[in-house]
Design an enzyme around this catalytic site. Structure first.
Site, PDB file in Angstrom:
ATOM      1  N   TYR A 183      14.597 -10.031  -8.864  1.00 17.38           N
ATOM      2  CA  TYR A 183      13.892  -9.590  -7.784  1.00 17.38           C
ATOM      3  C   TYR A 183      12.275  -9.494  -8.198  1.00 17.38           C
ATOM      4  O   TYR A 183      12.145  -8.925  -9.356  1.00 17.38           O
ATOM      5  CB  TYR A 183      14.292  -8.197  -7.182  1.00 17.38           C
ATOM      6  CG  TYR A 183      15.598  -8.175  -6.392  1.00 17.38           C
ATOM      7  CD1 TYR A 183      15.643  -8.657  -5.084  1.00 17.38           C
ATOM      8  CD2 TYR A 183      16.843  -8.080  -7.199  1.00 17.38           C
ATOM      9  CE1 TYR A 183      16.756  -8.678  -4.449  1.00 17.38           C
ATOM     10  CE2 TYR A 183      17.974  -8.195  -6.427  1.00 17.38           C
ATOM     11  CZ  TYR A 183      18.079  -8.573  -5.104  1.00 17.38           C
ATOM     12  OH  TYR A 183      19.201  -8.573  -4.223  1.00 17.38           O
ATOM     13  N   ARG A 203      26.557  -8.376  -9.871  1.00 18.19           N
ATOM     14  CA  ARG A 203      26.465  -8.481  -8.567  1.00 18.19           C
ATOM     15  C   ARG A 203      26.673 -10.139  -8.007  1.00 18.19           C
ATOM     16  O   ARG A 203      26.257 -10.875  -8.609  1.00 18.19           O
ATOM     17  CB  ARG A 203      24.991  -8.190  -7.853  1.00 18.19           C
ATOM     18  CG  ARG A 203      24.867  -6.790  -7.957  1.00 18.19           C
ATOM     19  CD  ARG A 203      25.053  -5.816  -6.819  1.00 18.19           C
ATOM     20  NE  ARG A 203      25.824  -6.149  -5.808  1.00 18.19           N
ATOM     21  CZ  ARG A 203      25.781  -6.156  -4.413  1.00 18.19           C
ATOM     22  NH1 ARG A 203      24.692  -6.078  -4.143  1.00 18.19           N
ATOM     23  NH2 ARG A 203      26.517  -6.522  -3.687  1.00 18.19           N
ATOM     24  N   TYR A 211      23.561 -11.145 -10.836  1.00 18.27           N
ATOM     25  CA  TYR A 211      22.555 -10.748 -11.866  1.00 18.27           C
ATOM     26  C   TYR A 211      23.441  -9.576 -12.373  1.00 18.27           C
ATOM     27  O   TYR A 211      24.321  -8.926 -11.708  1.00 18.27           O
ATOM     28  CB  TYR A 211      21.270 -10.224 -11.208  1.00 18.27           C
ATOM     29  CG  TYR A 211      21.292  -9.592 -10.076  1.00 18.27           C
ATOM     30  CD1 TYR A 211      21.571  -8.015 -10.139  1.00 18.27           C
ATOM     31  CD2 TYR A 211      20.857 -10.018  -8.650  1.00 18.27           C
ATOM     32  CE1 TYR A 211      21.589  -7.350  -8.957  1.00 18.27           C
ATOM     33  CE2 TYR A 211      21.066  -9.099  -7.584  1.00 18.27           C
ATOM     34  CZ  TYR A 211      21.261  -7.857  -7.613  1.00 18.27           C
ATOM     35  OH  TYR A 211      21.223  -6.882  -6.705  1.00 18.27           O
ATOM     36  N   HIS A 224      24.024 -12.762  -3.319  1.00 16.81           N
ATOM     37  CA  HIS A 224      23.970 -12.069  -1.830  1.00 16.81           C
ATOM     38  C   HIS A 224      22.684 -12.193  -1.491  1.00 16.81           C
ATOM     39  O   HIS A 224      21.401 -12.097  -2.137  1.00 16.81           O
ATOM     40  CB  HIS A 224      24.424 -10.724  -1.914  1.00 16.81           C
ATOM     41  CG  HIS A 224      23.510  -9.957  -2.776  1.00 16.81           C
ATOM     42  ND1 HIS A 224      23.765  -9.776  -4.141  1.00 16.81           N
ATOM     43  CD2 HIS A 224      22.859  -9.132  -2.308  1.00 16.81           C
ATOM     44  CE1 HIS A 224      22.789  -8.916  -4.642  1.00 16.81           C
ATOM     45  NE2 HIS A 224      22.137  -8.491  -3.632  1.00 16.81           N
ATOM     46  N   HIS A 282      20.205  -9.872   1.348  1.00 10.77           N
ATOM     47  CA  HIS A 282      20.162  -8.501   2.226  1.00 10.77           C
ATOM     48  C   HIS A 282      19.786  -8.688   3.565  1.00 10.77           C
ATOM     49  O   HIS A 282      18.747  -9.575   3.829  1.00 10.77           O
ATOM     50  CB  HIS A 282      19.434  -7.624   1.539  1.00 10.77           C
ATOM     51  CG  HIS A 282      19.608  -6.960   0.253  1.00 10.77           C
ATOM     52  ND1 HIS A 282      20.609  -5.818   0.038  1.00 10.77           N
ATOM     53  CD2 HIS A 282      19.667  -7.436  -1.049  1.00 10.77           C
ATOM     54  CE1 HIS A 282      20.922  -5.623  -1.184  1.00 10.77           C
ATOM     55  NE2 HIS A 282      20.287  -6.463  -1.898  1.00 10.77           N
TER      56      HIS A 282
END
Lengths: 191, 241
Positions: free
Chosen positions: B107, B156, B146, B159, B161
């Site tokens: 991110y 995770r 990640y 995905h 959000h």
């Protein structure tokens, strides 16, 4: 009487996670070239400083730690008790040094709802963060208002009803801390 | 008098708040029961967001942060679907905001400790308003999975959000979309905090092969349902009538 039945289930929630700012408040995390302004930077435009009140506070976890990775959204009517489509919404994150969020807004008025009852002035809050599998909802009322007959406050018989009432700390300034857990756990609402 | 109320939430089809397998919930999830009350104007009326906040590239994450139109790394995907209410009515003008990791699972955020590279042409931030049929779409790149600290290091699943506003503060929804076929899905404590299988599966974007095969990208369909709002009628008749 309800005549229509819901056909679909609401999509389930998932946590907003630790990086929600990227999508909701990118300018606050230095992603400056995509949106001109972050949504909800100012709840009401064109207001003078002397028309505004300040609501400040922190969000504490079960260890008493004030969080800085949480996003708070606020929604309210205007001073006349009217909800407007395009104003009254704000997004806040706590300052990463003081861990306090600060909302500058106009004090909402009371309104007569479609239940014909008078609702005391309040803001609705939603709280999203890592560790919260669903967004939490609560309300802010003001200690210097008439609260006895408010339809929500009058159905809450709990000792911690005070957790919904902001304390006046200075002229036009209120303190509203949020406790996710512990003896002072804030009352959260199934809105 | 005409009044409106939100359909009650069915918490059996939502995540458990206090779910220790997701470690971050342990000191953050409230322990007390929520207080229910009849919907008031505050929960029903607004906010609604205006078209003029949306920029031309806001729903194109492959271009909205790129320098000199250089594509971000990774393969392109389209994520699309409709936003409707629980009565199947499409919701026009719903605001959808998304955020995601880049192709390497990183991110663009100071708090991301994953030792993976950032992509200078990708921020992972986008938004749009739904059309009159409730339709939305985003052009983006496939986010990577990640590692993150939970019960030790866990991974995770891929995905995106999603944050959604319909017409009412009480319809507010924040969720995540997963990708069909990802083997990490069944290991994810955040997704497994939802007990109901059907509800869990509704968060998995479905590969649309027909659309994928006609364009140079993979298409995933993800439909979103917000709470229904029903009309209720207060008695207007006088006593005795």
């Amino acid at each position: 009487m309800e005549t229509i039945k819901a056909k679909l289930d609401e999509t389930p929630f998932q946590t907003a996670g630790p990086f929600l700012h990227i999508g909701c408040m990118p300018n606050a995390v230095k992603i400056n070239k995509i949106y001109q302004n972050d949504l909800g930077e100012i709840p009401f435009k064109d207001k003078q400083e002397n028309e505004l009140i300040t609501i400040e506070g922190s969000v504490f976890d079960g260890n008493g730690v004030a969080l800085d990775d949480v996003m708070i959204e606020t929604w309210q009517c205007d001073e006349k008790g009217k909800f407007n489509a395009d104003s009254g919404f704000a997004r806040l994150i706590p300052n990463n040094i003081t861990k306090k969020f600060t909302l500058k807004t106009i004090k909402p008025g009371s309104y007569k709802g479609f239940d014909r009852k008078t609702h005391s002035p309040h803001l609705s809050l939603s709280i999203s963060a890592r560790g919260l599998n669903m967004t939490l909802n609560t309300r802010v009322y003001f200690e210097d208002d008439e609260l006895k007959n408010d339809p929500l406050l009058s159905i809450i018989s709990l000792d911690n009803v005070n957790s919904l009432i902001a304390k006046k700390i200075r002229k036009n300034s209120y303190l509203f801390d949020i406790f996710l857990q512990g003896d002072r756990e804030t009352i959260f609402l199934d809105i | 008098m005409n009044a409106k109320s939100l359909i009650k939430r069915n918490y059996k089809k939502h995540p458990e708040i206090d779910f220790p397998d997701y470690k971050s919930s342990i000191f953050r999830a409230p322990k007390n029961r929520k207080i229910s009350f009849p919907s008031s104007n505050t929960e029903i009326i607004g906010p609604i967001f205006n078209k003029n906040i949306i920029g031309k590239l806001d729903n194109d994450l492959t271009l909205n942060f790129s320098r000199n139109k250089i594509s971000p790394l990774g393969h392109k995907i389209i994520v699309y679907g409709t936003v409707s209410d629980q009565f199947t009515n499409p919701i026009e003008g719903a605001l959808i905001e998304i955020w995601q990791a880049n192709a390497a699972g990183k991110y663009l955020h100071n708090n991301d400790e994953n030792p993976a590279p950032i992509d200078p042409n990708f921020a992972g931030c986008g938004r749009c308003l739904t059309s009159s049929t409730g339709y939305y779409e985003f052009l983006t790149i496939q986010p990577g999975p990640y590692p993150y600290p939970n019960r030790g290091i866990e991974w995770r699943p891929m995905h995106i959000h999603f944050s959604i506003f319909g017409k009412s503060f009480g319809q507010r929804l924040i969720t995540q979309m997963y990708f069909e076929g990802d083997p990490l899905i069944k290991l994810c404590p955040m997704l497994n905090s939802i007990g109901n299988e059907k509800a869990k599966n509704s968060l998995i974007g479905v590969l649309d092969t027909s659309r994928s095969n006609t364009q140079n990208l993979l298409a995933y369909k993800f439909d979103i349902v917000l709470r229904g709002i029903k009309q209720t009628y207060f008695e207007n008749r006088k006593e005795g009538l």
